[in-house]
Design a protein around this motif. Structure first.
Motif, PDB file in Angstrom:
ATOM      1  N   PRO A 165      29.935  32.268  40.093  1.00  0.00           N
ATOM      2  CA  PRO A 165      31.070  32.206  41.010  1.00  0.00           C
ATOM      3  C   PRO A 165      32.273  31.562  40.317  1.00  0.00           C
ATOM      4  O   PRO A 165      32.141  30.506  39.711  1.00  0.00           O
ATOM      5  CB  PRO A 165      30.578  31.340  42.163  1.00  0.00           C
ATOM      6  CG  PRO A 165      29.103  31.258  42.013  1.00  0.00           C
ATOM      7  CD  PRO A 165      28.771  31.559  40.597  1.00  0.00           C
ATOM      8  N   TYR A 166      33.395  32.222  40.392  1.00  0.00           N
ATOM      9  CA  TYR A 166      34.617  31.771  39.714  1.00  0.00           C
ATOM     10  C   TYR A 166      35.561  31.225  40.769  1.00  0.00           C
ATOM     11  O   TYR A 166      36.087  31.972  41.598  1.00  0.00           O
ATOM     12  CB  TYR A 166      35.241  32.942  38.951  1.00  0.00           C
ATOM     13  CG  TYR A 166      36.416  32.572  38.087  1.00  0.00           C
ATOM     14  CD1 TYR A 166      36.297  31.634  37.070  1.00  0.00           C
ATOM     15  CD2 TYR A 166      37.644  33.176  38.283  1.00  0.00           C
ATOM     16  CE1 TYR A 166      37.382  31.297  36.266  1.00  0.00           C
ATOM     17  CE2 TYR A 166      38.736  32.857  37.477  1.00  0.00           C
ATOM     18  CZ  TYR A 166      38.592  31.913  36.472  1.00  0.00           C
ATOM     19  OH  TYR A 166      39.669  31.589  35.683  1.00  0.00           O
ATOM     20  N   TYR A 174      27.321  41.574  41.721  1.00  0.00           N
ATOM     21  CA  TYR A 174      28.184  42.739  41.492  1.00  0.00           C
ATOM     22  C   TYR A 174      29.177  42.557  40.350  1.00  0.00           C
ATOM     23  O   TYR A 174      29.494  43.521  39.668  1.00  0.00           O
ATOM     24  CB  TYR A 174      28.909  43.123  42.782  1.00  0.00           C
ATOM     25  CG  TYR A 174      27.933  43.608  43.820  1.00  0.00           C
ATOM     26  CD1 TYR A 174      27.429  44.905  43.764  1.00  0.00           C
ATOM     27  CD2 TYR A 174      27.477  42.762  44.807  1.00  0.00           C
ATOM     28  CE1 TYR A 174      26.511  45.352  44.689  1.00  0.00           C
ATOM     29  CE2 TYR A 174      26.547  43.204  45.740  1.00  0.00           C
ATOM     30  CZ  TYR A 174      26.068  44.489  45.677  1.00  0.00           C
ATOM     31  OH  TYR A 174      25.145  44.929  46.584  1.00  0.00           O
ATOM     32  N   LEU A 175      29.679  41.344  40.158  1.00  0.00           N
ATOM     33  CA  LEU A 175      30.603  41.128  39.037  1.00  0.00           C
ATOM     34  C   LEU A 175      29.863  40.653  37.791  1.00  0.00           C
ATOM     35  O   LEU A 175      30.424  40.660  36.703  1.00  0.00           O
ATOM     36  CB  LEU A 175      31.685  40.122  39.431  1.00  0.00           C
ATOM     37  CG  LEU A 175      32.622  40.553  40.569  1.00  0.00           C
ATOM     38  CD1 LEU A 175      33.603  39.430  40.913  1.00  0.00           C
ATOM     39  CD2 LEU A 175      33.366  41.828  40.203  1.00  0.00           C
ATOM     40  N   GLU A 183      42.293  40.625  37.116  1.00  0.00           N
ATOM     41  CA  GLU A 183      41.297  41.546  36.572  1.00  0.00           C
ATOM     42  C   GLU A 183      40.042  41.577  37.441  1.00  0.00           C
ATOM     43  O   GLU A 183      39.465  42.646  37.670  1.00  0.00           O
ATOM     44  CB  GLU A 183      40.940  41.154  35.144  1.00  0.00           C
ATOM     45  CG  GLU A 183      42.065  41.392  34.153  1.00  0.00           C
ATOM     46  CD  GLU A 183      41.743  40.863  32.766  1.00  0.00           C
ATOM     47  OE1 GLU A 183      40.554  40.613  32.466  1.00  0.00           O
ATOM     48  OE2 GLU A 183      42.685  40.704  31.971  1.00  0.00           O
ATOM     49  N   MET A 184      39.612  40.428  37.937  1.00  0.00           N
ATOM     50  CA  MET A 184      38.427  40.374  38.782  1.00  0.00           C
ATOM     51  C   MET A 184      38.678  41.085  40.112  1.00  0.00           C
ATOM     52  O   MET A 184      37.802  41.794  40.618  1.00  0.00           O
ATOM     53  CB  MET A 184      37.996  38.925  39.005  1.00  0.00           C
ATOM     54  CG  MET A 184      37.500  38.246  37.742  1.00  0.00           C
ATOM     55  SD  MET A 184      37.058  36.529  37.995  1.00  0.00           S
ATOM     56  CE  MET A 184      35.310  36.725  38.334  1.00  0.00           C
ATOM     57  N   GLN A 190      37.941  45.888  43.597  1.00  0.00           N
ATOM     58  CA  GLN A 190      38.494  47.104  44.200  1.00  0.00           C
ATOM     59  C   GLN A 190      37.772  48.342  43.667  1.00  0.00           C
ATOM     60  O   GLN A 190      37.471  49.269  44.420  1.00  0.00           O
ATOM     61  CB  GLN A 190      39.999  47.211  43.941  1.00  0.00           C
ATOM     62  CG  GLN A 190      40.668  48.359  44.675  1.00  0.00           C
ATOM     63  CD  GLN A 190      40.493  48.263  46.188  1.00  0.00           C
ATOM     64  OE1 GLN A 190      40.804  47.236  46.782  1.00  0.00           O
ATOM     65  NE2 GLN A 190      39.998  49.333  46.811  1.00  0.00           N
ATOM     66  N   ALA A 191      37.461  48.356  42.372  1.00  0.00           N
ATOM     67  CA  ALA A 191      36.727  49.491  41.791  1.00  0.00           C
ATOM     68  C   ALA A 191      35.332  49.598  42.411  1.00  0.00           C
ATOM     69  O   ALA A 191      34.847  50.709  42.676  1.00  0.00           O
ATOM     70  CB  ALA A 191      36.637  49.341  40.270  1.00  0.00           C
ATOM     71  N   LEU A 192      34.685  48.459  42.657  1.00  0.00           N
ATOM     72  CA  LEU A 192      33.379  48.477  43.315  1.00  0.00           C
ATOM     73  C   LEU A 192      33.490  49.045  44.727  1.00  0.00           C
ATOM     74  O   LEU A 192      32.658  49.850  45.152  1.00  0.00           O
ATOM     75  CB  LEU A 192      32.788  47.060  43.364  1.00  0.00           C
ATOM     76  CG  LEU A 192      32.283  46.494  42.038  1.00  0.00           C
ATOM     77  CD1 LEU A 192      32.064  44.990  42.146  1.00  0.00           C
ATOM     78  CD2 LEU A 192      31.000  47.209  41.620  1.00  0.00           C
ATOM     79  N   LYS A 193      34.533  48.618  45.441  1.00  0.00           N
ATOM     80  CA  LYS A 193      34.747  49.141  46.797  1.00  0.00           C
ATOM     81  C   LYS A 193      35.020  50.646  46.749  1.00  0.00           C
ATOM     82  O   LYS A 193      34.494  51.399  47.562  1.00  0.00           O
ATOM     83  CB  LYS A 193      35.905  48.406  47.466  1.00  0.00           C
ATOM     84  CG  LYS A 193      35.558  46.992  47.892  1.00  0.00           C
ATOM     85  CD  LYS A 193      36.755  46.224  48.397  1.00  0.00           C
ATOM     86  CE  LYS A 193      37.316  46.799  49.670  1.00  0.00           C
ATOM     87  NZ  LYS A 193      38.438  46.012  50.206  1.00  0.00           N
TER      88      LYS A 193
END
Length: 190
Positions: free
Chosen positions: A106-107, A101-102, A164-165, A170-173
């Protein structure tokens, strides 16, 4: 349900041959892996070794592990065997979130900002973890407050990237991403 202590391993080189044949673990090499000695009841990994359960291999956890998992284990100073099934699931879902999704690996600083850990001790006044899964990671909707596992705060330069991530998550949700979507991605169905 109370956690049980370790039991003597029933693993033999022969029982590992199907895993070698399928490529899940590399060919036997004393420097790469070993079966526990017959007199070893509680795992006693040598420096640089860690304990791996056949049930992990049966469910797709293979070697070598990812850089992210090695970083997580080193950061918290824990072993794979310290992770309970729920923690392994949380780690897997986080990897799916980042990769699916991002669109990034993994960060780890993002992980630290989202999850908090708890160590379950063998007894109230003990530093020893319960055997087999004494570490639990739990999602936190608010930025994680360093606690419980002696986690330090993020460096300032990483705080902005994480912010930012988290906004992207949150935008995806907000656009409809659900936990079911993440499970489907993790399980390979989406």
């Amino acid at each position: 349900m109370a956690a049980k202590g370790w039991g003597k391993s029933k693993v033999t080189r022969e029982s590992l041959l199907p895993y070698v044949a399928s490529g899940v673990i590399p060919e036997f090499n004393k420097e790469r892996w070993r079966v526990p000695p017959a007199n070893e009841v509680e795992p006693l990994p040598r420096p640089g070794e860690f304990v791996l359960f056949l049930s992990f291999l049966d469910r797709g956890f293979a070697l070598p592990t990812s850089d992210f998992l090695r970083q997580l284990l080193a950061f918290y100073n824990i072993k794979v065997s310290d992770l309970g099934p729920h923690s392994v699931q949380q780690i897997s879902l986080f990897v799916a979130l980042c990769e699916c999704y991002l669109g990034c690996p993994p960060y780890f600083p993002l992980w630290v900002s989202i999850f908090h850990g708890r160590a379950t001790r063998a007894s109230k006044n003990s530093e020893a973890l319960i055997p087999n899964g004494g570490i639990t990671f739990q999602y936190s909707p608010e930025p994680s407050v360093p606690r419980r596992l002696n986690v330090r705060s993020l460096p300032r330069e990483q705080e902005e990237v994480v912010k930012e991530m988290r906004q992207a998550i949150q935008a995806l949700k907000d656009s409809g991403l659900t936990a079911v979507d993440m499970y489907n991605c993790w399980l390979g169905g989406g």
